[in-house]
Every structure is written in structure tokens, then in C-alpha cells.
Design a protein around this motif. Structure first.
Motif, mmCIF file in Angstrom:
data_model
loop_
_atom_site.group_PDB
_atom_site.id
_atom_site.type_symbol
_atom_site.label_atom_id
_atom_site.label_comp_id
_atom_site.label_asym_id
_atom_site.label_seq_id
_atom_site.Cartn_x
_atom_site.Cartn_y
_atom_site.Cartn_z
ATOM 1 N N GLY A 1 59.548 50.983 71.039
ATOM 2 C CA GLY A 1 59.378 49.556 70.777
ATOM 3 C C GLY A 1 60.409 48.675 71.449
ATOM 4 O O GLY A 1 60.293 47.448 71.420
ATOM 5 N N LYS A 2 61.419 49.287 72.071
ATOM 6 C CA LYS A 2 62.469 48.509 72.726
ATOM 7 C C LYS A 2 62.042 48.115 74.150
ATOM 8 O O LYS A 2 61.156 48.711 74.755
ATOM 9 C CB LYS A 2 63.766 49.321 72.799
ATOM 10 N N SER A 3 62.718 47.104 74.691
ATOM 11 C CA SER A 3 62.476 46.635 76.054
ATOM 12 C C SER A 3 63.779 46.051 76.587
ATOM 13 O O SER A 3 64.784 46.018 75.866
ATOM 14 C CB SER A 3 61.375 45.572 76.066
ATOM 15 N N LEU A 4 63.769 45.583 77.828
ATOM 16 C CA LEU A 4 64.999 44.998 78.377
ATOM 17 C C LEU A 4 65.394 43.715 77.666
ATOM 18 O O LEU A 4 66.549 43.311 77.706
ATOM 19 C CB LEU A 4 64.818 44.715 79.879
ATOM 20 N N GLY A 5 64.438 43.078 77.007
ATOM 21 C CA GLY A 5 64.759 41.861 76.260
ATOM 22 C C GLY A 5 65.027 42.112 74.792
ATOM 23 O O GLY A 5 65.534 41.242 74.082
ATOM 24 N N GLN A 6 64.703 43.297 74.336
ATOM 25 C CA GLN A 6 64.892 43.636 72.925
ATOM 26 C C GLN A 6 65.406 45.076 72.817
ATOM 27 O O GLN A 6 64.619 46.010 72.800
ATOM 28 C CB GLN A 6 63.566 43.477 72.171
ATOM 29 N N PRO A 7 66.723 45.291 72.779
ATOM 30 C CA PRO A 7 67.770 44.266 72.752
ATOM 31 C C PRO A 7 68.033 43.671 74.133
ATOM 32 O O PRO A 7 67.456 44.117 75.122
ATOM 33 C CB PRO A 7 68.988 45.055 72.260
ATOM 34 N N SER A 8 68.910 42.701 74.191
ATOM 35 C CA SER A 8 69.274 42.082 75.465
ATOM 36 C C SER A 8 69.936 43.123 76.367
ATOM 37 O O SER A 8 70.461 44.133 75.893
ATOM 38 C CB SER A 8 70.213 40.898 75.237
ATOM 39 N N VAL A 9 69.910 42.877 77.650
ATOM 40 C CA VAL A 9 70.400 43.842 78.637
ATOM 41 C C VAL A 9 71.824 44.304 78.335
ATOM 42 O O VAL A 9 72.134 45.500 78.415
ATOM 43 C CB VAL A 9 70.338 43.239 80.061
ATOM 44 N N GLU A 10 72.694 43.390 77.955
ATOM 45 C CA GLU A 10 74.096 43.757 77.697
ATOM 46 C C GLU A 10 74.249 44.642 76.460
ATOM 47 O O GLU A 10 75.294 45.282 76.281
ATOM 48 C CB GLU A 10 74.968 42.508 77.565
ATOM 49 N N HIS A 11 73.238 44.683 75.617
ATOM 50 C CA HIS A 11 73.305 45.518 74.420
ATOM 51 C C HIS A 11 72.612 46.873 74.598
ATOM 52 O O HIS A 11 72.501 47.631 73.637
ATOM 53 C CB HIS A 11 72.705 44.771 73.220
ATOM 54 N N TRP A 12 72.193 47.152 75.832
ATOM 55 C CA TRP A 12 71.645 48.473 76.125
ATOM 56 C C TRP A 12 72.802 49.428 76.384
ATOM 57 O O TRP A 12 73.103 49.809 77.524
ATOM 58 C CB TRP A 12 70.696 48.407 77.318
ATOM 59 N N ALA A 13 73.455 49.824 75.308
ATOM 60 C CA ALA A 13 74.615 50.717 75.369
ATOM 61 C C ALA A 13 74.836 51.282 73.972
ATOM 62 O O ALA A 13 74.233 50.823 72.994
ATOM 63 C CB ALA A 13 75.863 49.949 75.833
ATOM 64 N N VAL A 14 75.672 52.304 73.849
ATOM 65 C CA VAL A 14 76.008 52.834 72.532
ATOM 66 C C VAL A 14 76.964 51.866 71.845
ATOM 67 O O VAL A 14 77.609 51.039 72.486
ATOM 68 C CB VAL A 14 76.629 54.242 72.636
ATOM 69 N N ARG A 15 77.063 51.977 70.537
ATOM 70 C CA ARG A 15 77.869 51.032 69.760
ATOM 71 C C ARG A 15 79.341 51.056 70.184
ATOM 72 O O ARG A 15 80.012 50.026 70.163
ATOM 73 C CB ARG A 15 77.741 51.344 68.264
ATOM 74 N N LYS A 16 79.819 52.219 70.579
ATOM 75 C CA LYS A 16 81.210 52.324 71.016
ATOM 76 C C LYS A 16 81.483 51.446 72.230
ATOM 77 O O LYS A 16 82.612 50.985 72.451
ATOM 78 C CB LYS A 16 81.545 53.779 71.345
ATOM 79 N N ASP A 17 80.425 51.180 73.014
ATOM 80 C CA ASP A 17 80.553 50.340 74.203
ATOM 81 C C ASP A 17 80.048 48.926 73.962
ATOM 82 O O ASP A 17 79.814 48.165 74.895
ATOM 83 C CB ASP A 17 79.773 50.967 75.373
ATOM 84 N N GLY A 18 79.855 48.576 72.694
ATOM 85 C CA GLY A 18 79.398 47.231 72.353
ATOM 86 C C GLY A 18 77.897 47.067 72.329
ATOM 87 O O GLY A 18 77.392 45.941 72.280
ATOM 88 N N GLY A 19 77.166 48.175 72.339
ATOM 89 C CA GLY A 19 75.716 48.106 72.361
ATOM 90 C C GLY A 19 75.081 48.295 71.001
ATOM 91 O O GLY A 19 75.766 48.299 69.968
ATOM 92 N N ASP A 20 73.767 48.482 70.999
ATOM 93 C CA ASP A 20 73.002 48.580 69.756
ATOM 94 C C ASP A 20 72.588 49.993 69.372
ATOM 95 O O ASP A 20 71.969 50.190 68.320
ATOM 96 C CB ASP A 20 71.717 47.738 69.870
#
Length: 211
Positions: free
Chosen positions: A148-167
């Protein structure tokens, strides 16, 4: 040279040649049979992988026969399988790769024509049992977090693990492997965004400037 000796040498040469020919034919037949079995096994494995990332009943075409080959951003070839329903391409399935802790992590991902992830499965890795191998669907539910995810959900900068500031969650004691998978899925979505028309087999619409 004695006539008997000549005949013996001739017989030995012909016999040796015949034996070699028979052996070569046997090896060739065995190789062809083995190669055919390997090809069938690979096709079966691929078919299973493709089916795992698509919702049941999503496509009505032969995914193995309906594919195109592209060159990825890293220069490596990418085979894209088109999932059609009533002739229209509704989704795409292709492999993506990331660099894990113990080597390459290879996954297959499916996205719909809007760029939404339908499913992801890791099909090859050498990660540590009990740690990095949690990316396997058979081990945990983590891999389903992409659905269900896409480049807009989450935003591009949040396409990372939580340790790197992502979702996306990482695993206790193992960050490299999930980071590799998240990066690979993100890269796959970016490939689709850049090559959407080509992947869907649709004409590219040229951008028009303001008049």
C-alpha cells in the motif's frame, strides 16, 4: 611393419574414436536433459515468486511470457513482468537489489499502475539467522509493511528505517538488512516513476510549457 600389427593399430584407433564419440553423445544428451530440467525449475520458482507478490486474481495473463527488459539506473538489466487484466496492464513485477550485511539481498516487488506497492518478497540473501533473516515472510510480518506504500506515502525522505529518520522499523541488533530492503524497494519505485510509460507500454506524454 607387420600386417597384423597394422591391423591391430587400425582397430585400436577406430575403437578409441568410436568410444570417444559414444561418450560425447552420452554427455551431450545428459547435459541437454539436465539443462532442460534446470530451466523448468527456474521457471517454476519465478512463477511462484511472481504469484506471491500479487493479490489473488489480480492478473489474467501469463506473467512469464509477458515481459520486457530494461536497463536500471546502475546499468544492470531489469526484467519487468506485466500483469494484465482484460488486456490492460494493471501492475508490474520486477526484481530489486540491496546490499545486506552478508552480501546482496534480492527481492521481487509488485506495484500497480499508479505506483502503489502490491507486495514484496525477499528471494535471496545470506543474512544472519535470527537477525537479518527476519526480512523473510516466513519469519516475520515485517515485509508486509510495504504493501500500500508509494513514493508519496510516505514522502521520499521518509523511505528509510527509523534509525535513519524514516518510517520503517529495523530489527534489534540488525539494521543493515532492513535498510537494504527499504532502499531496494524505494529504488524500484523510483525506477517506475522514471520509466512509467515504457514499463506500462504506453506512449510517453511530452510535457508542455506555459504559452
Amino acid at each position: 611393419m607387420n600386417e597384423k600389427i597394422k591391423q591391430a593399430l587400425w582397430y585400436q584407433g577406430v575403437s578409441l574414436g568410436a568410444t570417444g564419440l559414444v561418450a560425447a553423445l552420452i554427455l551431450a544428451a545428459a547435459n541437454n536433459a539436465t539443462e532442460a530440467a534446470i530451466v523448468r525449475a527456474r521457471a517454476d520458482d519465478l512463477q511462484l515468486s511472481l504469484a506471491q507478490v500479487l493479490p489473488e486474481g489480480f492478473a489474467d495473463n501469463d506473467l512469464l511470457k509477458d515481459s520486457i527488459k530494461l536497463t536500471g539506473s546502475d546499468g544492470a538489466p531489469v526484467e519487468v513482468h506485466r500483469a494484465r487484466r482484460k488486456g490492460r496492464v494493471e501492475g508490474l513485477i520486477f526484481e530489486a537489489r540491496g546490499k545486506g550485511y552478508a552480501g546482496p539481498v534480492v527481492l521481487v516487488m509488485a506495484i500497480d499502475r499508479t505506483g502503489r506497492v502490491l507486495g514484496v518478497r525477499v528471494i535471496q540473501h545470506n543474512e544472519t539467522p535470527g537477525l537479518g533473516d527476519k526480512v523473510d515472510a516466513a519469519k516475520t510480518e515485517w515485509i508486509h509493511s510495504f504493501e500500500g506504500k508509494s513514493l508519496g506515502q510516505p514522502s521520499v525522505e521518509h523511505w528509510a528505517v527509523r534509525k535513519d529518520g524514516g518510517d520503517f522499523d529495523q530489527f534489534a541488533g540488525a539494521t543493515i538488512t532492513p535498510r537494504a530492503v527499504v532502499g531496494a524497494v524505494k529504488g524500484g519505485l523510483q525506477l517506475f516513476a522514471a520509466r512509467r510509460a515504457e514499463m506500462l507500454g504506453e506512449p510517453r506524454v511530452a510535457a508542455t510549457g506555459a504559452q
